[in-house]
Design an enzyme around this catalytic site. Structure first.
Site, short mmCIF file in Angstrom:
data_model
loop_
_atom_site.label_atom_id
_atom_site.label_comp_id
_atom_site.label_asym_id
_atom_site.label_seq_id
_atom_site.Cartn_x
_atom_site.Cartn_y
_atom_site.Cartn_z
N ARG A 75 0.86 -1.18 0.00
CA ARG A 75 0.00 0.00 0.00
C ARG A 75 0.90 1.23 0.00
O ARG A 75 1.77 1.38 0.86
CB ARG A 75 -0.91 0.00 1.23
CG ARG A 75 -1.77 1.25 1.41
CD ARG A 75 -2.73 1.45 0.23
NE ARG A 75 -3.76 2.43 0.52
CZ ARG A 75 -3.62 3.76 0.36
NH1 ARG A 75 -2.47 4.25 -0.05
NH2 ARG A 75 -4.63 4.57 0.63
N GLU A 83 -11.33 4.98 -5.49
CA GLU A 83 -11.59 3.54 -5.56
C GLU A 83 -11.94 3.09 -6.98
O GLU A 83 -12.52 3.85 -7.76
CB GLU A 83 -12.76 3.17 -4.63
CG GLU A 83 -12.53 3.46 -3.17
CD GLU A 83 -11.58 2.48 -2.51
OE1 GLU A 83 -11.14 1.52 -3.18
OE2 GLU A 83 -11.26 2.68 -1.33
N ARG A 125 -0.62 -5.26 4.93
CA ARG A 125 0.03 -4.82 3.69
C ARG A 125 1.30 -4.04 4.05
O ARG A 125 1.32 -3.30 5.03
CB ARG A 125 -0.91 -3.93 2.88
CG ARG A 125 -2.17 -4.62 2.40
CD ARG A 125 -3.08 -3.68 1.64
NE ARG A 125 -3.55 -2.57 2.44
CZ ARG A 125 -4.46 -1.67 2.05
NH1 ARG A 125 -4.97 -1.75 0.82
NH2 ARG A 125 -4.84 -0.70 2.85
#
Length: 273
Positions: A75, A83, A125
């Site tokens: 990330r 999104e 992540r």
């Protein structure tokens, strides 16, 4: 074996001085390998990598999330892109553009990562600033092009100033999302249950400061406010200095019944108008 070991130890000893210059390597008639900062006609330039690990990008999920050849899901730190459509989420304006740019830039190419104080997020992540082999800072490039906004999560502040400078330039030039009507500033008086979702730019005048055991609030009204968590409060000037000021707050709005709150983590999330 002893000679080989001695050569390696010698190279390690001079390595700091050579990293800033070209390093030449050649083999003499006796098969011995030599290194120096100058070469002869048989010498070739060798690349010495001072500890940088490169990874192949296997997949681009969206504009700020990728997976690498070693299985890491990364990330991007310091930024957020809109999104793309998924199982439990709808597409947002600009999301596909950011993903397409990143995919064209990185997919099946090599990158290296730089971390900050926090190494992983709650989804396990890897959190990182991502660079290409030619040292292009991809997080920064996304912001420069108006494909991403700066998203600050203290204590991860390593590239805060260049990211904010890139965002100011993109906004002034009306690039990407800064020209998209979906992200135009919205007066707090117009905020309601039908238009509060997603990343917003809300504008209004701060009327008061309210403190509770868990948060401090800059209030536009009884129904709309800005929330400052105690962990971030030390980064802000005294909150009373915002009272009476016209501001634009940037972030995600949470709704509880008929009350709306935007949480901020850094003073850059609040722009004086």
């Amino acid at each position: 074996m002893m000679k080989s070991t001695k050569h390696c130890l010698w190279l390690l000893a001079i390595l700091p001085a050579l990293l800033s210059a070209e390093v030449y390597q050649w083999t003499d008639q006796q098969g011995r390998r030599h290194y120096a900062d100058h070469g002869n006609e048989n010498a070739k330039v060798v690349s010495i990598d001072p500890g940088v690990a490169y990874y192949r990008v296997e997949k681009v999920f969206d504009g700020d999330t990728i997976s690498l050849s070693d299985g890491q899901k990364v990330r991007f730190l310091g930024i957020n892109t809109p999104e793309v459509a998924g199982r439990n989420k709808s597409a947002e304006a600009g999301g596909e553009q950011a993903k397409a740019w990143l995919k064209n830039k990185l997919e099946h190419r090599k990158v290296f990562l730089q971390g900050d104080l926090e190494k992983q997020d709650k989804y396990q992540r890897t959190l990182a600033y991502v660079f290409t082999e030619d040292k292009e800072h991809i997080n920064l490039e996304l912001v420069k092009r108006g494909l991403a906004t700066v998203n600050i999560y203290p204590p991860n502040l390593k590239y805060l100033e260049p990211l904010l400078a890139a965002q100011r330039s993109a906004e002034q030039a009306k690039l990407g999302i800064w020209a998209d009507e979906a992200y135009a500033p919205l007066a707090v008086e117009l905020l309601d249950e039908n238009n509060y979702q997603g990343w917003k730019r809300l504008t209004g005048r701060i009327r008061a400061v309210k403190n509770t055991a868990k948060h401090s609030y800059l209030q536009f009204s009884d129904a709309v406010s800005i929330s400052v968590e105690p962990i971030s409060a030390g980064l802000f000037p005294p909150l009373e200095t915002y009272v009476g000021k016209d501001v634009e707050v940037r972030g995600w709005v949470k709704r509880s019944k008929q009350r709306f709150t935007t949480q901020v983590r850094h003073p850059a999330d609040i722009v004086l108008r």
